[in-house]
Design a protein around this motif. Sequence first.
Motif, PDB file in Angstrom:
ATOM      1  N   MET A   1       0.842  -1.180   0.000  1.00 39.96           N
ATOM      2  CA  MET A   1       0.000   0.000   0.000  1.00 39.96           C
ATOM      3  C   MET A   1       0.887   1.242   0.000  1.00 39.96           C
ATOM      4  O   MET A   1       1.707   1.441   0.879  1.00 39.96           O
ATOM      5  CB  MET A   1      -0.891  -0.034   1.248  1.00 39.96           C
ATOM      6  CG  MET A   1      -1.910   1.079   1.284  1.00 39.96           C
ATOM      7  SD  MET A   1      -2.965   1.016   2.716  1.00 39.96           S
ATOM      8  CE  MET A   1      -4.272  -0.001   2.131  1.00 39.96           C
ATOM      9  N   ASP A   2       0.705   2.096  -0.994  1.00 33.87           N
ATOM     10  CA  ASP A   2       1.518   3.305  -1.072  1.00 33.87           C
ATOM     11  C   ASP A   2       0.765   4.503  -0.505  1.00 33.87           C
ATOM     12  O   ASP A   2      -0.357   4.378  -0.017  1.00 33.87           O
ATOM     13  CB  ASP A   2       1.978   3.558  -2.506  1.00 33.87           C
ATOM     14  CG  ASP A   2       0.828   3.789  -3.469  1.00 33.87           C
ATOM     15  OD1 ASP A   2      -0.326   3.546  -3.081  1.00 33.87           O
ATOM     16  OD2 ASP A   2       1.084   4.234  -4.602  1.00 33.87           O
ATOM     17  N   ALA A   3       1.382   5.667  -0.578  1.00 34.39           N
ATOM     18  CA  ALA A   3       0.812   6.868   0.043  1.00 34.39           C
ATOM     19  C   ALA A   3      -0.481   7.306  -0.645  1.00 34.39           C
ATOM     20  O   ALA A   3      -1.409   7.774   0.016  1.00 34.39           O
ATOM     21  CB  ALA A   3       1.825   7.996   0.011  1.00 34.39           C
ATOM     22  N   LYS A   4      -0.560   7.149  -1.974  1.00 31.23           N
ATOM     23  CA  LYS A   4      -1.786   7.554  -2.669  1.00 31.23           C
ATOM     24  C   LYS A   4      -2.978   6.717  -2.222  1.00 31.23           C
ATOM     25  O   LYS A   4      -4.068   7.246  -2.028  1.00 31.23           O
ATOM     26  CB  LYS A   4      -1.604   7.428  -4.183  1.00 31.23           C
ATOM     27  CG  LYS A   4      -0.967   8.598  -4.822  1.00 31.23           C
ATOM     28  CD  LYS A   4      -1.055   8.488  -6.324  1.00 31.23           C
ATOM     29  CE  LYS A   4      -0.549   9.758  -6.965  1.00 31.23           C
ATOM     30  NZ  LYS A   4      -0.660   9.721  -8.411  1.00 31.23           N
ATOM     31  N   GLU A   5      -2.773   5.425  -2.076  1.00 34.15           N
ATOM     32  CA  GLU A   5      -3.868   4.557  -1.625  1.00 34.15           C
ATOM     33  C   GLU A   5      -4.259   4.876  -0.187  1.00 34.15           C
ATOM     34  O   GLU A   5      -5.429   4.836   0.159  1.00 34.15           O
ATOM     35  CB  GLU A   5      -3.458   3.100  -1.750  1.00 34.15           C
ATOM     36  CG  GLU A   5      -3.306   2.620  -3.175  1.00 34.15           C
ATOM     37  CD  GLU A   5      -2.792   1.197  -3.253  1.00 34.15           C
ATOM     38  OE1 GLU A   5      -2.645   0.551  -2.198  1.00 34.15           O
ATOM     39  OE2 GLU A   5      -2.530   0.739  -4.377  1.00 34.15           O
ATOM     40  N   THR A   6      -3.274   5.199   0.635  1.00 31.52           N
ATOM     41  CA  THR A   6      -3.563   5.520   2.038  1.00 31.52           C
ATOM     42  C   THR A   6      -4.368   6.808   2.137  1.00 31.52           C
ATOM     43  O   THR A   6      -5.346   6.884   2.886  1.00 31.52           O
ATOM     44  CB  THR A   6      -2.252   5.674   2.827  1.00 31.52           C
ATOM     45  OG1 THR A   6      -1.506   4.480   2.699  1.00 31.52           O
ATOM     46  CG2 THR A   6      -2.522   5.939   4.282  1.00 31.52           C
ATOM     47  N   LEU A   7      -3.979   7.829   1.385  1.00 31.67           N
ATOM     48  CA  LEU A   7      -4.667   9.118   1.471  1.00 31.67           C
ATOM     49  C   LEU A   7      -5.977   9.145   0.699  1.00 31.67           C
ATOM     50  O   LEU A   7      -6.823  10.001   0.956  1.00 31.67           O
ATOM     51  CB  LEU A   7      -3.749  10.227   0.960  1.00 31.67           C
ATOM     52  CG  LEU A   7      -2.517  10.511   1.808  1.00 31.67           C
ATOM     53  CD1 LEU A   7      -1.647  11.563   1.136  1.00 31.67           C
ATOM     54  CD2 LEU A   7      -2.891  10.938   3.201  1.00 31.67           C
ATOM     55  N   SER A   8      -6.174   8.239  -0.246  1.00 29.50           N
ATOM     56  CA  SER A   8      -7.388   8.295  -1.071  1.00 29.50           C
ATOM     57  C   SER A   8      -8.639   7.972  -0.275  1.00 29.50           C
ATOM     58  O   SER A   8      -9.719   8.461  -0.595  1.00 29.50           O
ATOM     59  CB  SER A   8      -7.267   7.335  -2.258  1.00 29.50           C
ATOM     60  OG  SER A   8      -7.222   5.999  -1.801  1.00 29.50           O
TER      61      SER A   8
END
Length: 73
Positions: A1-8
């Motif tokens: 899980m990368d930062a974009k998926e976490t913040l989305s």
Amino acid sequence: MDAKETLSGLPWWVKWIAIPVIALVVFGGLITAVIGFIVGLLFKVLVFAALVGGVIFLVRRFTSASSSSRGDW
């Protein structure tokens, strides 16, 4: 899980208000110190340039005045 998926999956106010506020609280002192250092350095550079310019102006003024009055240069 990368930062974009976490913040989305987070609400907009968490991404645009809560995270920047937390960053300012945590790094506020460092940001203030860096900005203060840069402003202080720029001020010293401007003072240095003004003093050097003033010395050059005075030397040229007195050198030209003394050379025009002597006539032997």
